[in-house]
Design an enzyme around this catalytic site. Structure first.
Site, PDB file in Angstrom:
ATOM      1  N   GLU A 159     -15.397  10.131  11.502  1.00  0.00           N
ATOM      2  CA  GLU A 159     -15.592  10.554  10.109  1.00  0.00           C
ATOM      3  C   GLU A 159     -16.899   9.969   9.609  1.00  0.00           C
ATOM      4  OE1 GLU A 159     -15.629   8.206   7.596  1.00  0.00           O
ATOM      5  OE2 GLU A 159     -15.270   6.564   9.020  1.00  0.00           O
TER       6      GLU A 159
ATOM      7  N   LYS B  16       0.831  -1.205   0.000  1.00  0.00           N
ATOM      8  CA  LYS B  16       0.000   0.000   0.000  1.00  0.00           C
ATOM      9  C   LYS B  16       0.870   1.263   0.000  1.00  0.00           C
ATOM     10  CE  LYS B  16      -3.909  -0.726   2.378  1.00  0.00           C
ATOM     11  NZ  LYS B  16      -4.571  -0.954   3.654  1.00  0.00           N
TER      12      LYS B  16
ATOM     13  N   LYS C 262     -21.214   8.625  15.750  1.00  0.00           N
ATOM     14  CA  LYS C 262     -20.881   7.851  14.560  1.00  0.00           C
ATOM     15  C   LYS C 262     -21.746   6.600  14.439  1.00  0.00           C
ATOM     16  CE  LYS C 262     -19.058   6.056  11.081  1.00  0.00           C
ATOM     17  NZ  LYS C 262     -17.909   6.123  10.244  1.00  0.00           N
TER      18      LYS C 262
ATOM     19  N   LEU D 162     -17.454   9.776   6.092  1.00  0.00           N
ATOM     20  CA  LEU D 162     -17.313   9.769   4.627  1.00  0.00           C
ATOM     21  C   LEU D 162     -17.937   8.534   3.997  1.00  0.00           C
ATOM     22  CD1 LEU D 162     -14.838   7.686   3.652  1.00  0.00           C
ATOM     23  CD2 LEU D 162     -13.446   9.505   4.596  1.00  0.00           C
ATOM     24  N   ARG D 163     -18.478   8.779   2.808  1.00  0.00           N
ATOM     25  CA  ARG D 163     -19.061   7.695   2.012  1.00  0.00           C
ATOM     26  C   ARG D 163     -18.052   7.295   0.958  1.00  0.00           C
ATOM     27  NH1 ARG D 163     -23.364  11.397  -0.448  1.00  0.00           N
ATOM     28  NH2 ARG D 163     -21.529  12.719  -0.261  1.00  0.00           N
TER      29      ARG D 163
ATOM     30  N   ARG E  46     -16.402  -5.757   0.461  1.00  0.00           N
ATOM     31  CA  ARG E  46     -16.608  -6.192   1.842  1.00  0.00           C
ATOM     32  C   ARG E  46     -18.114  -6.285   2.122  1.00  0.00           C
ATOM     33  NH1 ARG E  46     -13.195  -1.963   5.175  1.00  0.00           N
ATOM     34  NH2 ARG E  46     -13.895  -0.675   3.429  1.00  0.00           N
TER      35      ARG E  46
ATOM     36  N   LEU F  91     -34.026   5.630   1.097  1.00  0.00           N
ATOM     37  CA  LEU F  91     -35.275   4.861   1.100  1.00  0.00           C
ATOM     38  C   LEU F  91     -35.367   4.036  -0.175  1.00  0.00           C
ATOM     39  CD1 LEU F  91     -38.274   6.996   2.470  1.00  0.00           C
ATOM     40  CD2 LEU F  91     -37.099   5.076   3.549  1.00  0.00           C
TER      41      LEU F  91
ATOM     42  N   CYS G 192     -18.779  -0.683   6.464  1.00  0.00           N
ATOM     43  CA  CYS G 192     -19.217   0.097   7.635  1.00  0.00           C
ATOM     44  C   CYS G 192     -20.561  -0.333   8.209  1.00  0.00           C
ATOM     45  CB  CYS G 192     -19.245   1.582   7.290  1.00  0.00           C
ATOM     46  SG  CYS G 192     -17.608   2.253   7.056  1.00  0.00           S
TER      47      CYS G 192
END
Ligand code: UDX
Length: 435
Positions: free
Chosen positions: A148, A35, A208, A150-151, A333, A254, A264
């Site tokens: 955080e 990485k 969160k 974040l998407r 995931r 929706l 997540c």
């Protein structure tokens, strides 16, 4: 400011690049040499729109570097911890091994006066435990918990222009000073009027998981309505449109379909339930177990629909369009798409799957699955086509062109992302979820 970021996964790599792009001097540290090698050459180790550009400009500015050497963080004054907290292998709780290891290594390098900023999603109570460790090892350093939101797919934008900033700080002068320092780190967002909520550790940690629990509940709510729609002939999409006009409800999140996946929402609601049980408050969030069950049932529903349409699964040729847990991501995931593809294959169906970005990750995880490069390749001679991840190239498919390639014109729309009429007019049998 001089910043270090510990953990260069989805969260940390984006955070490091975005902070450097905003003008800070940043070092990103990770134990994964592959990485770090990629990031050091300004290559994103995963697919995230906008990240390659931000990485390139931040690296070119000379303000960003990546290393596996923890000693490099000693030059920084603000240290972000952005390591993963996956689900434990033996239960629902979060596995805090990476957080604990990061703090162990970090505390060797931190100086009095430094601010340590936890960004990882952790069970409530973790920050206060870690603050004790910090106080013992480096008196004068301060811990802040700064979750955080974040998407994936919008990670850069969500990092640079978040909806809100939450700082969980200790009581007293140290907390006030740490909040002031974070305001400087986030000066561009704060200056643009982003709401800042300064609170205690427990509240920050809970913000969160509560946000993710709420989003997961919203999705499972509409998927529960889809189950009812399926036995009554109602259309869940029209239902969502109608209730979504009520501003108190809102139309976003929706969309009924195969439900939520990713790194997540699924593990965060399970970890939240596990933590609530530990605290003797399991009943307070018991509904999250139901949210999880509804979500998982929708995956089986797709398998059942294939069986319903073909009478059996054995030898049925199924084209699976999409493998990532959502479009604009290569993340598999807990992906509903991959789960469905594997359930079908395990039950004898002949599955050919494709995803614009997630094929390489899928190949590593499920080498026995047949993968092809394009939707056109996947649908050749298919008995049933299933759309599971609503990539624009899939939702824009022309039913006439696809119709010429398949054996049988049957489509299951796992995201209710297609216009049923257009497909039906082109001679297709269309099955949505809850419509
Ligand atoms: C989520 C949260 O949105 C983010 O705030 C948090 O920081 C991390 O978790 P992410 O995992 O990137 O972000 O995905 P998100 O866009 O929330 O989608 C989660 C899953 O829900 C996807 O599988 C998506 O397909 C599904 N979903 C979303 C639905 O099934 N229906 C919807 O209406 C919306």
């Amino acid at each position: 400011m001089r910043i270090s970021v510990i953990g260069c996964g989805y969260l940390g790599a984006v955070h490091a690049a975005a902070m450097a792009d905003l003008g800070h001097t940043v070092v990103g540290v990770d134990v994964d040499e592959v990485k770090i090698a990629a990031l050091s050459q300004a290559r994103a180790p995963f697919f995230e729109p906008g990240l390659p550009e931000v990485l390139a400009s931040a690296m070119a500015s000379g303000r960003l570097r990546f290393t596996t050497d923890f000693a490099a963080v000693a030059d920084a004054d603000v240290h972000f911890v952005a390591v993963g907290t996956p689900q434990s292998s033996d239960g629902d709780a979060a596995d805090l091994r990476f957080v604990d290891a990061a703090f162990e290594s970090l505390l060797e390098q931190v100086s009095p006066g430094d601010v340590i900023v936890g960004k990882s999603t952790v069970p409530v109570g973790t920050a206060s435990r870690l603050a004790g460790l910090v106080a013992q090892r480096v008196p004068g350093a301060t811990l802040v918990w700064n979750p955080e939101f974040l998407r994936e797919g919008f990670a850069v934008q969500d990092t640079v222009s978040p909806d809100r900033l939450v700082y969980g700080v200790p009581a007293g002068e140290a907390g006030v000073r740490a909040a002031r320092i974070l305001d400087e780190v986030y000066a561009s967002a704060v200056g643009a009027g982003t709401p800042v909520i300064v609170t205690d550790y427990a509240t920050a940690e809970l913000v969160k998981v509560a946000a993710n629990a709420f989003l997961a509940t919203k999705i499972s709510f509409i998927n529960a309505m889809a189950e009812i729609a399926e036995v009554t002939g109602a259309d869940v999409t029209r239902l969502a449109d109608a209730i979504g006009h009520d501003a108190r409800i809102g139309r976003r999140f929706l969309n009924a379909g195969v439900g939520f996946g990713g790194g997540c929402l699924p593990k965060d609601i399970r970890a939240f339930s596990a933590r609530a049980r530990e605290l003797g408050r399991g009943e307070s969030v018991r509904f999250l177990d139901e949210v999880d069950q509804i979500n998982l049932r929708r995956r089986q529903r797709v398998v059942d629909l294939v069986r319903e349409e073909s009478g059996h699964l054995d030898g049925v040729k199924v084209a699976v369009l999409g493998l990532a847990f959502k479009p604009h991501s290569d993340d598999i995931r807990d992906s509903p798409a991959l789960d469905i593809a594997l359930r079908l294959a395990d039950n004898g169906a002949i599955v050919t799957a494709t995803d614009p970005e997630a094929n390489p990750n899928t190949r590593k995880r499920a080498p026995h699955l047949t993968l092809v490069d394009t939707a056109a390749d996947a649908v050749i001679d298919a008995d049933i086509v299933i759309l599971i991840t609503e990539w624009p190239e899939f939702t824009a498919l022309n039913p006439h062109e696809v119709g010429d390639l398949v054996s049988h014109k049957i489509i299951i729309d796992g995201r209710n992302a297609l216009d049923p009429e257009t497909w039906q007019t082109a001679g297709w049998r269309y099955r949505g979820l809850g419509r």
